[in-house]
Design an enzyme around this catalytic site. Structure first.
Site, PDB file in Angstrom:
ATOM      1  CG  PHE A 158      -1.969  -1.085   1.199  1.00 32.40           C
ATOM      2  CD1 PHE A 158      -3.017  -1.043   0.286  1.00 32.40           C
ATOM      3  CD2 PHE A 158      -1.903  -2.155   2.081  1.00 32.40           C
ATOM      4  CE1 PHE A 158      -3.990  -2.049   0.254  1.00 32.40           C
ATOM      5  CE2 PHE A 158      -2.860  -3.169   2.061  1.00 32.40           C
ATOM      6  CZ  PHE A 158      -3.912  -3.115   1.144  1.00 32.40           C
ATOM      7  CG  LEU A 159       5.098   1.417  -1.351  1.00 32.49           C
ATOM      8  CD1 LEU A 159       5.404   2.477  -2.386  1.00 32.49           C
ATOM      9  CD2 LEU A 159       6.355   0.683  -0.989  1.00 32.49           C
ATOM     10  CE  LYS A 216      -2.166  -1.872  -4.332  1.00 32.81           C
ATOM     11  NZ  LYS A 216      -1.565  -0.747  -3.621  1.00 32.81           N
ATOM     12  CB  CYS A 272      -0.879   1.615  -9.139  1.00 34.29           C
ATOM     13  SG  CYS A 272       0.682   0.703  -9.140  1.00 34.29           S
TER      14      CYS A 272
HETATM   15  P1  NAD Z   1       8.437  -2.030 -11.765  1.00 38.11           P
HETATM   16  O1  NAD Z   1       8.148  -2.148 -13.207  1.00 38.11           O
HETATM   17  O2  NAD Z   1       9.123  -0.816 -11.238  1.00 38.11           O
HETATM   18  O3  NAD Z   1       9.316  -3.291 -11.295  1.00 38.11           O
HETATM   19  C1  NAD Z   1       9.054  -4.614 -11.648  1.00 38.11           C
HETATM   20  C2  NAD Z   1      10.388  -5.319 -11.854  1.00 38.11           C
HETATM   21  O4  NAD Z   1      10.141  -6.721 -12.052  1.00 38.11           O
HETATM   22  C3  NAD Z   1      11.158  -4.832 -13.092  1.00 38.11           C
HETATM   23  O5  NAD Z   1      12.421  -4.342 -12.697  1.00 38.11           O
HETATM   24  C4  NAD Z   1      11.262  -6.081 -13.970  1.00 38.11           C
HETATM   25  O6  NAD Z   1      12.478  -6.170 -14.687  1.00 38.11           O
HETATM   26  C5  NAD Z   1      11.144  -7.193 -12.935  1.00 38.11           C
HETATM   27  N1  NAD Z   1      10.764  -8.498 -13.506  1.00 38.11           N
HETATM   28  C6  NAD Z   1       9.771  -8.779 -14.382  1.00 38.11           C
HETATM   29  N2  NAD Z   1       9.745 -10.102 -14.647  1.00 38.11           N
HETATM   30  C7  NAD Z   1      10.744 -10.672 -13.929  1.00 38.11           C
HETATM   31  C8  NAD Z   1      11.224 -12.011 -13.775  1.00 38.11           C
HETATM   32  N3  NAD Z   1      10.653 -13.038 -14.413  1.00 38.11           N
HETATM   33  N4  NAD Z   1      12.259 -12.228 -12.945  1.00 38.11           N
HETATM   34  C9  NAD Z   1      12.846 -11.190 -12.289  1.00 38.11           C
HETATM   35  N5  NAD Z   1      12.438  -9.915 -12.393  1.00 38.11           N
HETATM   36  C10 NAD Z   1      11.400  -9.654 -13.194  1.00 38.11           C
HETATM   37  O7  NAD Z   1       7.044  -2.230 -11.023  1.00 38.11           O
HETATM   38  P2  NAD Z   1       6.632  -1.696  -9.554  1.00 38.11           P
HETATM   39  O8  NAD Z   1       6.193  -0.270  -9.640  1.00 38.11           O
HETATM   40  O9  NAD Z   1       7.667  -2.083  -8.584  1.00 38.11           O
HETATM   41  O10 NAD Z   1       5.310  -2.547  -9.320  1.00 38.11           O
HETATM   42  C11 NAD Z   1       5.377  -3.946  -9.107  1.00 38.11           C
HETATM   43  C12 NAD Z   1       4.012  -4.428  -8.667  1.00 38.11           C
HETATM   44  O11 NAD Z   1       3.652  -3.797  -7.439  1.00 38.11           O
HETATM   45  C13 NAD Z   1       2.877  -4.096  -9.632  1.00 38.11           C
HETATM   46  O12 NAD Z   1       1.944  -5.149  -9.603  1.00 38.11           O
HETATM   47  C14 NAD Z   1       2.266  -2.852  -9.040  1.00 38.11           C
HETATM   48  O13 NAD Z   1       0.897  -2.736  -9.374  1.00 38.11           O
HETATM   49  C15 NAD Z   1       2.411  -3.090  -7.561  1.00 38.11           C
HETATM   50  N6  NAD Z   1       2.490  -1.872  -6.730  1.00 38.11           N
HETATM   51  C16 NAD Z   1       3.243  -0.808  -7.126  1.00 38.11           C
HETATM   52  C17 NAD Z   1       3.345   0.313  -6.294  1.00 38.11           C
HETATM   53  C18 NAD Z   1       4.171   1.509  -6.682  1.00 38.11           C
HETATM   54  O14 NAD Z   1       4.151   2.491  -5.947  1.00 38.11           O
HETATM   55  N7  NAD Z   1       4.899   1.522  -7.775  1.00 38.11           N
HETATM   56  C19 NAD Z   1       2.711   0.324  -5.056  1.00 38.11           C
HETATM   57  C20 NAD Z   1       1.956  -0.787  -4.680  1.00 38.11           C
HETATM   58  C21 NAD Z   1       1.864  -1.884  -5.525  1.00 38.11           C
HETATM   59  C1  UGA Z   2      -1.063   5.089  -4.729  1.00 40.18           C
HETATM   60  C2  UGA Z   2      -1.704   4.776  -3.368  1.00 40.18           C
HETATM   61  O1  UGA Z   2      -1.772   5.987  -2.603  1.00 40.18           O
HETATM   62  C3  UGA Z   2      -0.898   3.728  -2.620  1.00 40.18           C
HETATM   63  O2  UGA Z   2      -1.568   3.377  -1.402  1.00 40.18           O
HETATM   64  C4  UGA Z   2      -0.749   2.484  -3.503  1.00 40.18           C
HETATM   65  O3  UGA Z   2       0.049   1.515  -2.868  1.00 40.18           O
HETATM   66  C5  UGA Z   2      -0.106   2.873  -4.804  1.00 40.18           C
HETATM   67  O4  UGA Z   2      -0.924   3.888  -5.464  1.00 40.18           O
HETATM   68  C6  UGA Z   2       0.013   1.750  -5.784  1.00 40.18           C
HETATM   69  O5  UGA Z   2      -0.710   0.783  -5.717  1.00 40.18           O
HETATM   70  O6  UGA Z   2       0.857   1.951  -6.671  1.00 40.18           O
HETATM   71  P1  UGA Z   2       0.965   6.573  -5.569  1.00 40.18           P
HETATM   72  O7  UGA Z   2       0.340   6.372  -6.900  1.00 40.18           O
HETATM   73  O8  UGA Z   2       2.406   6.285  -5.408  1.00 40.18           O
HETATM   74  O9  UGA Z   2       0.201   5.669  -4.468  1.00 40.18           O
HETATM   75  O10 UGA Z   2       0.743   8.072  -5.079  1.00 40.18           O
HETATM   76  P2  UGA Z   2      -0.534   8.880  -4.514  1.00 40.18           P
HETATM   77  O11 UGA Z   2      -0.064   9.736  -3.409  1.00 40.18           O
HETATM   78  O12 UGA Z   2      -1.683   8.020  -4.256  1.00 40.18           O
HETATM   79  O13 UGA Z   2      -0.871   9.840  -5.736  1.00 40.18           O
HETATM   80  C7  UGA Z   2      -1.422   9.328  -6.945  1.00 40.18           C
HETATM   81  C8  UGA Z   2      -1.776  10.493  -7.865  1.00 40.18           C
HETATM   82  O14 UGA Z   2      -2.895  11.207  -7.341  1.00 40.18           O
HETATM   83  C9  UGA Z   2      -0.655  11.514  -8.020  1.00 40.18           C
HETATM   84  O15 UGA Z   2      -0.621  11.955  -9.354  1.00 40.18           O
HETATM   85  C10 UGA Z   2      -1.067  12.634  -7.078  1.00 40.18           C
HETATM   86  O16 UGA Z   2      -0.538  13.868  -7.440  1.00 40.18           O
HETATM   87  C11 UGA Z   2      -2.585  12.588  -7.241  1.00 40.18           C
HETATM   88  N1  UGA Z   2      -3.335  13.162  -6.095  1.00 40.18           N
HETATM   89  C12 UGA Z   2      -3.227  12.601  -4.872  1.00 40.18           C
HETATM   90  C13 UGA Z   2      -4.198  14.231  -6.304  1.00 40.18           C
HETATM   91  O17 UGA Z   2      -4.314  14.736  -7.445  1.00 40.18           O
HETATM   92  N2  UGA Z   2      -4.909  14.727  -5.254  1.00 40.18           N
HETATM   93  C14 UGA Z   2      -4.825  14.193  -4.002  1.00 40.18           C
HETATM   94  O18 UGA Z   2      -5.521  14.691  -3.096  1.00 40.18           O
HETATM   95  C15 UGA Z   2      -3.965  13.106  -3.809  1.00 40.18           C
END
Ligand code: NAD
Ligand code: UGA
Length: 458
Positions: A158-159, A216, A272
Site C-alpha cells: 500500500f505504499l 488492494k 497503478c
Molecule cells: P516495476 O516495473 O518498477 O518493477 C518490476 C520489476 O520486475 C522490473 O524491474 C522487472 O524487470 C522485474 N521483472 C519482471 N519479470 C521478472 C522475472 N521473471 N524475474 C525477475 N524480475 C522480473 O514495477 P513496480 O512499480 O515495482 O510494481 C510492481 C508491482 O507492485 C505491480 O503489480 C504494481 O501494481 C504493484 N504496486 C506498485 C506500487 C508503486 O508504488 N509503484 C505500489 C503498490 C503496488
Molecule cells: C497510490 C496509493 O496511494 C498507494 O496506497 C498504492 O500503494 C499505490 O498507489 C500503488 O498501488 O501503486 P501513488 O500512486 O504512489 O500511491 O501516489 P498517490 O499519493 O496516491 O498519488 C497518486 C496520484 O494522485 C498523483 O498523481 C497525485 O498527485 C494525485 N493526487 C493525490 C491528487 O491529485 N490529489 C490528491 O488529493 C492526492
C-alpha cells in the site's frame, strides 16, 4: 536464519525489502531482477529510483543482510520465502486489451519458481493482481510433480511513492491473506512474525486470500475515486466562482468524509490507479456486472476529462493558439518527491500541447530522464531543462504540473521579467500564491478557483 528472496527490483521490491532487511538483521534478503542495468544501479551509489530516505537504508543494509543479483534461478533454489513484486501492467493485446492485467511476467515467475525449487516454500504475492490469481499460482507451483508444497499468500503493498520509506516504516496496516488450511494458517503466521519485527501486531491484519487480493484493487479505486470526485467539482467551481480548496476543506471536516485525497489537481497519475481501476472494471465485466464496471470506469474517464480540460483551458486562454509559442512545464513526475513519470498528467498535457504545435520545455528536479524515455519519439520535439529559470525564459506560459516544493520557492518576479507578455501561469496543483503572482503581472489560472487575469481589465 531465513533466506528471503524478492523477485522484481522495481519501485516496490527496491523500496520495501531494504526496510524489511533493516528491521530483521537475523534474516538474509536477496532482491533479484532480470534487468541487469537495474541491479547494477541498486549495487551502486546512484540508485535507480529516487525515494526520500531510501539511500540511507540501502547503504546500511547492502552487503550485510541485503544483496542484489541477476541470478534468479540460484536464489529461488535457496529461498524459504519468496516475495513476487514483478510488474503487472495493463494488457495491450488480445482478450481484455486496455483493461485486464497482463500477467505474463507474473506467470513466468511462477514457472521459474516451480522449475528451480528443491524445497517447499512460501510464495508471497506483493504485486497487485486480479482477485483469484493465487489460485492459478498454486496450480502452476504445485504442478511440477516434485511433491514439494507451496503456500501462496497475498500481501499487497500500500505504499505511495515519495513517502515509501515512511509508509513502510509506519504502515496504517499490513494485510496478509492466506488459505484457511493448517498449512495456510502456518504460512500466514510466519509472515505475521516477520512484520511483527517492527509493525505493532494490531496493525497486521489477516484475511482470506480473495479478500486480500481484492482489497488492494478496491483501496486504489476508492483513493482515485475521491480525486476524480473533487476534480469533477473543480470544473463546476470554475464556472461558479466557488473555490475548490474551500469546498474540500468544508466537506473534509466531516469525519465521515475525511480530509485526505481531496486535493483538486490536473489529474491523478502513477503506474497503478488507472491500471488497477481498469483491472477492476474488467473483473466486473468478466463476472457479469456491467453496471458495477461502468460505475468504476467513470473514475478513469473523469481523470482523462480533467487532464484534457486543463490543456484545452491553456489553449483557450492564450487566444486559442499556442502554435510556435514557448511553454514551460514545471514538473514531469506524476507527483512530488519521485522520479517516476508513469501515467504522469504532466506528460499528457505535454502531448496535448505538442499536438497544438507549442514549443514545450520541461523542467523537473529528478524526473527529466524518465520523462524523455516515456515520451518516446515525441521527446525529440521537447527541450529538457533542469533549471526552471532557463525553462521559463522567453516563454509565453508556465504550467505547473508537479507539486515540487522547489517550485514554490522560486523568484517569480525574476521569472515574470524574463517571459513574453502577457505572461500566463496555469497552476495544475494549486501550489503557488496566486494573488501574489497576479500582483506581479501574471495572468493566473488555478484549478477550481476563479482565474486572476489582467486581460479583461481594460
Ligand atoms: P516495476 O516495473 O518498477 O518493477 C518490476 C520489476 O520486475 C522490473 O524491474 C522487472 O524487470 C522485474 N521483472 C519482471 N519479470 C521478472 C522475472 N521473471 N524475474 C525477475 N524480475 C522480473 O514495477 P513496480 O512499480 O515495482 O510494481 C510492481 C508491482 O507492485 C505491480 O503489480 C504494481 O501494481 C504493484 N504496486 C506498485 C506500487 C508503486 O508504488 N509503484 C505500489 C503498490 C503496488
Ligand atoms: C497510490 C496509493 O496511494 C498507494 O496506497 C498504492 O500503494 C499505490 O498507489 C500503488 O498501488 O501503486 P501513488 O500512486 O504512489 O500511491 O501516489 P498517490 O499519493 O496516491 O498519488 C497518486 C496520484 O494522485 C498523483 O498523481 C497525485 O498527485 C494525485 N493526487 C493525490 C491528487 O491529485 N490529489 C490528491 O488529493 C492526492
Amino acid at each position: 536464519m531465513t533466506n528471503i528472496l524478492c523477485i522484481g527490483a522495481g519501485y516496490v521490491g527496491g523500496s520495501t525489502i531494504p526496510i524489511v532487511a533493516s528491521h530483521c538483521p537475523q534474516h538474509r534478503f536477496i532482491i533479484v531482477d532480470i534487468n541487469e542495468e537495474r541491479i547494477a544501479a541498486w549495487q551502486s551509489d546512484d540508485l535507480p529510483i529516487y525515494e526520500p530516505g531510501l539511500d540511507e537504508v540501502v547503504r546500511r543494509t547492502r552487503d550485510k543482510n541485503l544483496f542484489f543479483s541477476t541470478d534468479v534461478n540460484r536464489h529461488i533454489a535457496e529461498a524459504d520465502i519468496i516475495f513476487v513484486s514483478v510488474n503487472t501492467p495493463t494488457k495491450t493485446f488480445g482478450r481484455g486489451a486496455g483493461k485486464a492485467a497482463d500477467l505474463q511476467y507474473w506467470e513466468k515467475t511462477a514457472r521459474q519458481i516451480s522449475e528451480n525449487s528443491s524445497s517447499s516454500k512460501i510464495v508471497v504475492e506483493k504485486s497487485t493482481l486480479p482477485v483469484r490469481t493465487a489460485e492459478a499460482m498454486e496450480r502452476i507451483l504445485n504442478s511440477n510433480g516434485s511433491g514439494l508444497h507451496f503456500d501462496v499468500l497475498s500481501n499487497p503493498e500500500f505504499l505511495a511513492e515519495g513517502t515509501a520509506v515512511r509508509d513502510m516504516e509506519n504502515p496504517d496496516r499490513v494485510l496478509i491473506g492466506g488459505r484457511e488450511t493448517e498449512s495456510g494458517r502456518k504460512a500466514v503466521e510466519t509472515l505475521v512474525e516477520l512484520y511483527a519485527n517492527w509493525v505493532p501486531r494490531e496493525r497486521i491484519i489477516t484475511a482470506n486470500l480473495w479478500s486480500s487480493e481484492l482489497s488492494k484493487l478496491v483501496a486504489n479505486a476508492f483513493l482515485a475515486q475521491r480525486i476524480s470526485s473533487i476534480n469533477a467539482i473543480s470544473a463546476l467551481c470554475e464556472k461558479t466562482e466557488a473555490d475548490v480548496s474551500e469546498v474540500a476543506y468544508a466537506i473534509g471536516l466531516d469525519n465521515r468524509i475525511g480530509k485526505y485525497f481531496l486535493r483538486a489537481s490536473v489529474g491523478f497519475g502513477g503506474s497503478c490507479f488507472k491500471k488497477d481501476i481498469l483491472n477492476l472494471v474488467y473483473l466486473c465485466e468478466h463476472y457479469g456486472l456491467p453496471e458495477v464496471a461502468s460505475y468504476w470506469e467513470q473514475v478513469v474517464a473523469m481523470n482523462e476529462f480533467q487532464e484534457m480540460r486543463f490543456a484545452s483551458k491553456m489553449v483557450a486562454s492564450m487566444f486559442n493558439t499556442v502554435a510556435g509559442k514557448k511553454i514551460a512545464l514545471f514538473g514531469a513526475a506524476f507527483k512530488a518527491n519521485t522520479n517516476d513519470t508513469r501515467e504522469s498528467p504532466a506528460l499528457e498535457v505535454c502531448r496535448a500541447l505538442l499536438e497544438e504545435r507549442a514549443e514545450v520545455v520541461i523542467t523537473d528536479p529528478h524526473a527529466l530522464e524518465n520523462a524523455r524515455d516515456d515520451l518516446g519519439e515525441l521527446a525529440a520535439r521537447v527541450v529538457f531543462e533542469p533549471d526552471p529559470y532557463a525553462a521559463a525564459k522567453g516563454a509565453h506560459a508556465i504550467a505547473l504540473l508537479t507539486e515540487w516544493n522547489q517550485f514554490a520557492q522560486l523568484d517569480y518576479e525574476q521569472i515574470y521579467g524574463s517571459m513574453i507578455k502577457p505572461a500566463f501561469l496555469f497552476d495544475g496543483r494549486n501550489l503557488l500564491d496566486h494573488s501574489k503572482l497576479y500582483e506581479l503581472g501574471f495572468n493566473v489560472y488555478p484549478i477550481g478557483k476563479p482565474a486572476l487575469t489582467h486581460l479583461h481589465a481594460k
